[in-house]
Design an enzyme around this catalytic site. Structure first.
Site, PDB file in Angstrom:
ATOM      1  N   GLY A 159       0.862  -1.194   0.000  1.00  0.00           N
ATOM      2  CA  GLY A 159       0.000   0.000   0.000  1.00  0.00           C
ATOM      3  C   GLY A 159       0.889   1.231   0.000  1.00  0.00           C
ATOM      4  CB  ILE A 161       3.391   2.353   4.676  1.00  0.00           C
ATOM      5  CG1 ILE A 161       2.557   3.451   5.349  1.00  0.00           C
ATOM      6  CG2 ILE A 161       4.700   2.133   5.435  1.00  0.00           C
ATOM      7  CD1 ILE A 161       2.069   3.134   6.746  1.00  0.00           C
ATOM      8  NE  ARG A 243      -2.178  -1.273  14.626  1.00  0.00           N
ATOM      9  CZ  ARG A 243      -1.721  -0.052  14.324  1.00  0.00           C
ATOM     10  NH1 ARG A 243      -0.439   0.148  14.099  1.00  0.00           N
ATOM     11  NH2 ARG A 243      -2.559   0.981  14.264  1.00  0.00           N
ATOM     12  CD  GLU A 272       2.228  -1.671  20.094  1.00  0.00           C
ATOM     13  OE1 GLU A 272       2.574  -2.074  18.974  1.00  0.00           O
ATOM     14  OE2 GLU A 272       1.724  -0.548  20.288  1.00  0.00           O
ATOM     15  CG  HIS A 290       3.134   1.902  17.977  1.00  0.00           C
ATOM     16  ND1 HIS A 290       2.006   1.106  18.007  1.00  0.00           N
ATOM     17  CD2 HIS A 290       3.007   2.657  16.857  1.00  0.00           C
ATOM     18  CE1 HIS A 290       1.244   1.365  16.960  1.00  0.00           C
ATOM     19  NE2 HIS A 290       1.834   2.318  16.244  1.00  0.00           N
TER      20      HIS A 290
HETATM   21  C1  8YV Z   1      -0.209   6.012  15.190  1.00  0.00           C
HETATM   22  C2  8YV Z   1      -0.263   3.854  13.827  1.00  0.00           C
HETATM   23  O1  8YV Z   1       0.688   6.713  15.937  1.00  0.00           O
HETATM   24  O2  8YV Z   1      -1.670   5.233  12.544  1.00  0.00           O
HETATM   25  C3  8YV Z   1      -1.378   4.120  12.882  1.00  0.00           C
HETATM   26  O3  8YV Z   1      -1.987   3.129  12.441  1.00  0.00           O
HETATM   27  O4  8YV Z   1       0.062   2.752  14.051  1.00  0.00           O
HETATM   28  C4  8YV Z   1       0.521   4.869  14.584  1.00  0.00           C
HETATM   29  O5  8YV Z   1       1.613   5.203  13.820  1.00  0.00           O
HETATM   30  C5  8YV Z   1      -1.331   5.570  16.064  1.00  0.00           C
HETATM   31  O6  8YV Z   1      -2.159   4.657  15.448  1.00  0.00           O
HETATM   32  C6  8YV Z   1      -2.186   6.709  16.492  1.00  0.00           C
HETATM   33  O7  8YV Z   1      -3.451   6.276  16.927  1.00  0.00           O
END
Ligand code: 8YV
Length: 328
Positions: A159, A161, A243, A272, A290
């Site tokens: 995707g 990222i 994740r 986590e 994270h």
């Molecule tokens: C965020 C993340 O900081 O956006 C996401 O999915 O995993 C993180 O990088 C976090 O989710 C903020 O709620």
């Protein structure tokens, strides 16, 4: 949405300019001390709110949603991943869910590269050694890592990222391979010089570095199961900025300890903020709390997206970042 200003409950402390703007636009209830909310506090929040702004640290499950008051129409999550929200229940209750895609792509891809380099070149180990005061000086065979240039990177999840990681990886001389539910358009493959592997198993067995960049969904839970982890080559390294739930963390830990996988860079964990204590004892892992998207610029962009989603919704329009179950 009511004709009055909507009551927006924000579960965590957000950057100051975002909180200020929210206070101007909405009836906003902030979390000034930033303590993560308990499930009881979340239930109290959804009972009152017109809009809830949660983060990854809030579990918006069916039990919480069952207690939502009639006014709760929008969950404008601060973050891209939405695996902390029960989307099906939200939909059944007529609650719209939005997220903040796109604005943390580059930061997360940077962190992926940082972890790849940190593991391959033993950055954290070297740093620990200096701080421990035990460095005896340079030596020709001291702290040897592995060159990443010329190696094969397999990206799981192509995707936004994943593609940003691919662009960076090419600059570092890596050859780019990927597995994705759907093959990306030919132009994208061409631009990224990326090779598609329909079989994840096959890709795992042929890569030097694996990067996890897919969302956590029921379909990707333990995608890297014990069976699949065992397909990786013993010299390979694994990096996860997506994740924790995508990887069977216990098996990974065992394999890292037995050097059946050479190393890992983990920014996310299965439970986590708990981290498997056995991981803490391993030298061949780099562990981060994270922080893949943790830049001030990124957090402000995320907050602005949340505001746009709420404002658009409150004005009676479809918010730009609506999340539909089928999209994931
Ligand atoms: C965020 C993340 O900081 O956006 C996401 O999915 O995993 C993180 O990088 C976090 O989710 C903020 O709620």
């Amino acid at each position: 949405m009511p004709s009055r200003k909507p009551l927006v409950v924000v579960t965590r402390k957000l950057p100051e300019p975002i909180e200020t703007r929210m206070m101007e636009l909405f009836e906003t209830r902030l979390n000034r001390d930033d303590a993560p909310m308990t499930q009881t506090q979340l239930i109290a929040a959804v009972r009152d709110a017109d809009v809830l702004v949660p983060t990854v640290t809030d579990r918006i499950d069916a039990a919480v949603l069952a207690q939502a008051g009639p006014n709760l129409r929008l969950i404008a999550s601060f973050g891209t991943g939405v695996d902390h929200i029960d989307l099906a229940t939200a939909r059944q209750r007529g609650i719209t869910v939005t997220n903040t895609p796109g604005v943390l792509t580059e930061d997360t891809a940077d962190m992926t590269m940082a972890l790849i380099l940190a593991v391959a070149r033993r950055l954290a180990e070297g740093e620990r050694l200096i701080r421990a005061g035990v460095w005896q000086g340079w030596g020709p065979t001291f702290m040897l890592g592995h060159r990443i240039s010329g190696k094969r990177l397999g990206i799981i999840g192509m995707g936004r990222i994943g593609q940003a990681v691919a662009r960076r990886a090419r600059g570092f001389g890596l050859s780019v391979h990927y597995h994705n539910r759907r093959r990306v358009p030919e132009e994208t493959e061409h631009e990224l010089e990326a090779t598609y592997w329909e079989s994840l198993d096959q890709m795992l067995a042929h890569m030097d570095i694996i990067s996890v960049n897919c969302p956590h969904t029921p379909a990707t839970y333990h995608l890297l199961s014990a069976r699949r982890l065992k397909l990786m080559r013993p010299h390979a390294i694994l990096v996860n900025t997506a994740r924790g739930e995508v990887i069977d963390e216990n098996t990974l830990t065992r394999m890292l300890a037995a050097r059946e996988i050479a190393g890992a860079g983990l920014d996310v964990f299965e439970h986590e903020p708990a981290v498997n204590p056995k991981l803490l004892r391993l030298d061949n892992v780099v562990l981060l709390p994270h922080m893949g998207s943790a830049t001030l610029e990124g957090r402000i962009d995320m907050g602005e997206k949340v505001i746009i989603n709420i404002k658009t919704f409150a004005d009676g329009h479809r918010p730009p970042d609506r999340v539909l179950e089928g999209m994931l």
